[in-house]
Design a protein around this motif. Structure first.
Motif, short mmCIF file in Angstrom:
data_model
loop_
_atom_site.label_atom_id
_atom_site.label_comp_id
_atom_site.label_asym_id
_atom_site.label_seq_id
_atom_site.Cartn_x
_atom_site.Cartn_y
_atom_site.Cartn_z
N ILE A 248 -77.98 -4.66 -66.20
CA ILE A 248 -77.42 -4.48 -64.83
C ILE A 248 -79.38 -5.12 -64.15
O ILE A 248 -79.13 -4.99 -63.30
CB ILE A 248 -78.24 -2.00 -65.40
N ASN A 249 -80.04 -5.36 -65.16
CA ASN A 249 -81.20 -5.99 -63.92
C ASN A 249 -80.69 -7.40 -63.70
O ASN A 249 -81.69 -8.83 -63.17
CB ASN A 249 -82.45 -6.47 -65.55
N SER A 250 -80.32 -8.38 -64.27
CA SER A 250 -79.35 -9.31 -64.34
C SER A 250 -78.73 -9.94 -63.66
O SER A 250 -78.14 -9.05 -62.73
CB SER A 250 -78.16 -10.31 -65.28
N SER A 251 -79.06 -10.92 -62.95
CA SER A 251 -77.73 -11.50 -61.38
C SER A 251 -76.56 -12.14 -61.75
O SER A 251 -76.33 -12.97 -61.89
CB SER A 251 -78.50 -11.62 -60.20
N CYS A 252 -75.66 -11.94 -61.03
CA CYS A 252 -74.84 -12.64 -62.11
C CYS A 252 -73.89 -13.64 -60.10
O CYS A 252 -73.06 -12.86 -59.74
CB CYS A 252 -73.45 -11.38 -61.97
N LYS A 253 -74.44 -14.70 -60.64
CA LYS A 253 -73.87 -15.84 -59.29
C LYS A 253 -72.35 -16.11 -59.25
O LYS A 253 -71.88 -16.38 -58.83
CB LYS A 253 -74.66 -16.76 -58.93
N GLU A 254 -71.66 -16.61 -60.84
CA GLU A 254 -70.23 -17.55 -61.00
C GLU A 254 -70.20 -16.48 -62.72
O GLU A 254 -70.42 -16.62 -63.40
CB GLU A 254 -70.84 -18.78 -60.63
N GLY A 255 -68.61 -16.03 -62.49
CA GLY A 255 -68.18 -15.78 -63.51
C GLY A 255 -68.00 -14.38 -63.77
O GLY A 255 -68.03 -13.75 -62.89
N LEU A 256 -67.87 -14.02 -64.93
CA LEU A 256 -68.01 -12.36 -65.46
C LEU A 256 -68.80 -11.96 -66.79
O LEU A 256 -69.00 -12.74 -67.68
CB LEU A 256 -66.92 -12.27 -65.64
N ASN A 257 -69.45 -11.03 -66.17
CA ASN A 257 -70.45 -10.78 -67.37
C ASN A 257 -70.41 -9.21 -67.46
O ASN A 257 -69.88 -8.69 -67.03
CB ASN A 257 -72.68 -10.80 -66.76
N LEU A 258 -69.88 -8.88 -68.89
CA LEU A 258 -69.12 -8.02 -69.11
C LEU A 258 -69.73 -7.51 -70.70
O LEU A 258 -70.18 -7.70 -71.43
CB LEU A 258 -67.58 -8.70 -69.26
N ILE A 259 -69.72 -6.22 -70.77
CA ILE A 259 -70.63 -5.45 -72.06
C ILE A 259 -69.60 -4.25 -73.15
O ILE A 259 -68.48 -3.64 -71.80
CB ILE A 259 -72.17 -4.28 -72.04
N ALA A 260 -69.31 -4.54 -74.12
CA ALA A 260 -68.61 -3.75 -74.31
C ALA A 260 -69.33 -2.76 -75.94
O ALA A 260 -69.89 -3.26 -76.44
CB ALA A 260 -67.22 -4.72 -75.04
#
Length: 429
Positions: A248-260
């Motif tokens: 939630i707190n990170s900024s995704c500038k490029e690519g994919l951030n994913l939690i499982a």
């Protein structure tokens, strides 16, 4: 650190079963602007989007998509589990013993049984109700939120050898007392009638249930400087909250951030909602296809991915220091643990470990390393299982605990911040 710990306390108090952990996670994600997706529907994903998906109410995925696109996009994955050792209520659970009303239960996962004695216990989970559509019963979540049961110890006068160690029988010694058979408490179907009253339905409308007995004790600080936390369910809600906060707190500038956030880790992960399923791989493929990628591009991106398996580690116990490895002895409050095992019970990857260490050094995040004694093999995590299906660089991390799998566990308060800081930084590299 105070805000980080308070977020953890909220999840510990309300995440009383895997169902409720997912419910709490969903509320945090919705508040942060994440949109729910259904796996059986077509997706229209956009750059800069934030999304989540639930599976069987006990597993949840959430992801953010970078604001700009490139051919070789990074994929950063973090995984934890929503379940924990406890007691599960069996079908037809009512037992009557000399006027006492009891409930038939089975042990779920590797619980330390004697720690569940003399604790205030309650019930959490979900109930399936009759509906007009036979293929879609009504599903209701329930948390009774108050002490309803206990499993009393036998007095020392009747068990003189108790302090020498007594083996508890999982079937006969772990039956909670629910009440006395008098007044409105019925002899037959007493739990069913109680649930019907709580849900405001008729008893015959209840078809089935997945109900779990949990410890109602609240998380609390202890220590001269409140440097420790004592609470149920630290394994593995510490990791769940750190992943949620980090994403939630990170900024995704490029690519994919994913939690499982997988269910069923405590019983091996090889289920339809566990890390041993094809869920994660299918999800990544669906995300790629929704963004217009070819199968070749998805595989190329995937094999450059990073995977953090986030689960708790063993801290050094001051009364049992010889149980630790000779040279790797993590202490509570001194930072998160990087976990390694040659047997791959922890997903050990030299390159991935080095990446985590470099992030920690750059961000000045304290960390330690945990390895089991060579003559005392420990448990495993979902990391090795998931990375067998998703063969990418993987490393196991987590906060060190004392009394892992006890009804109430102990951790260092500062370690929650180090874990959360690492995951937030990981999603931004």
């Amino acid at each position: 650190m105070e805000q980080t710990v308070q977020e953890l306390f909220h999840l510990l108090e309300n995440g009383t079963s895997a169902v409720m952990v997912v419910k709490e996670a969903e509320e945090q994600l919705k508040e942060a602007g994440f949109e729910e997706m259904k796996f059986y529907q077509a997706w229209g994903l956009t750059e800069g989007g934030k999304y989540y998906m639930k599976h069987h109410d006990t597993t949840l995925f959430a992801f953010t998509i970078g604001e700009k696109r490139s051919y070789r996009e990074s994929i950063r994955i973090g995984a934890a589990h929503t379940d924990f050792p406890c007691l599960r209520i069996k079908p037809n659970p009512d037992i009557v013993t000399e006027g006492y009303a009891q409930i038939n239960v089975e042990v779920y996962g590797g619980a330390i049984l004697n720690t569940w004695l003399d604790r205030p216990l309650s019930i959490s989970g979900r109930v399936a109700l009759q509906s007009e559509d036979v293929l879609h019963p009504k599903m209701r979540q329930i948390d009774l939120c108050r002490p309803l049961m206990a499993i009393p110890n036998l007095a020392i006068h009747m068990n003189r050898e108790v302090n020498k160690g007594i083996e508890l029988n999982k079937q006969t010694d772990m039956l909670p007392i629910l009440g006395l058979l008098e007044g409105e408490l019925e002899k037959d179907h007493m739990l069913l009638h109680f649930l019907a009253k709580e849900l405001q339905v008729e008893p015959e409308d209840i078809l089935d249930f997945e109900l779990w007995v949990y410890c109602t004790e609240k998380p609390q600080y202890f220590g001269l400087q409140e440097e420790f936390i004592l609470s149920p369910r630290l394994d593995n809600l510490t990791s769940v909250q750190a992943l949620l906060t980090g994403l939630i707190n990170s900024s995704c500038k490029e690519g994919l951030n994913l939690i499982a956030l997988f269910d069923h880790e405590e019983i091996g992960s090889r289920t339809k909602q566990g890390a041993g399923s094809l869920l994660l791989l299918n999800l990544i493929e669906k995300i790629g296809e929704s963004l217009g990628k070819t199968s070749a591009q998805i595989r190329e991106n995937l094999y450059q991915a990073l995977f953090l398996s986030v689960d708790v580690a063993h801290g050094l116990h001051p009364n049992q220091s010889k149980k630790m490895d000779l040279t790797n002895k993590p202490v509570l409050g001194k930072g998160l643990c990087i976990k390694e095992a040659s047997a791959q019970s922890y997903a050990t990857d030299c390159e991935a470990v080095a990446i985590v260490e470099q992030i920690c050094r750059k961000e000045k995040i304290p960390y330690q390393k945990f390895v089991n004694r060579s003559d005392l093999p420990g448990g495993g995590t979902l990391g090795a299982i998931a990375s067998a299906i998703l063969p990418v660089r993987t490393v196991d991390i987590g906060v060190p605990l004392l009394a892992m799998h006890s009804a109430v566990e102990t951790m260092g308060a500062a370690d929650m911040k180090s874990l959360t800081d690492l995951i937030t930084a990981y999603f931004q590299v």
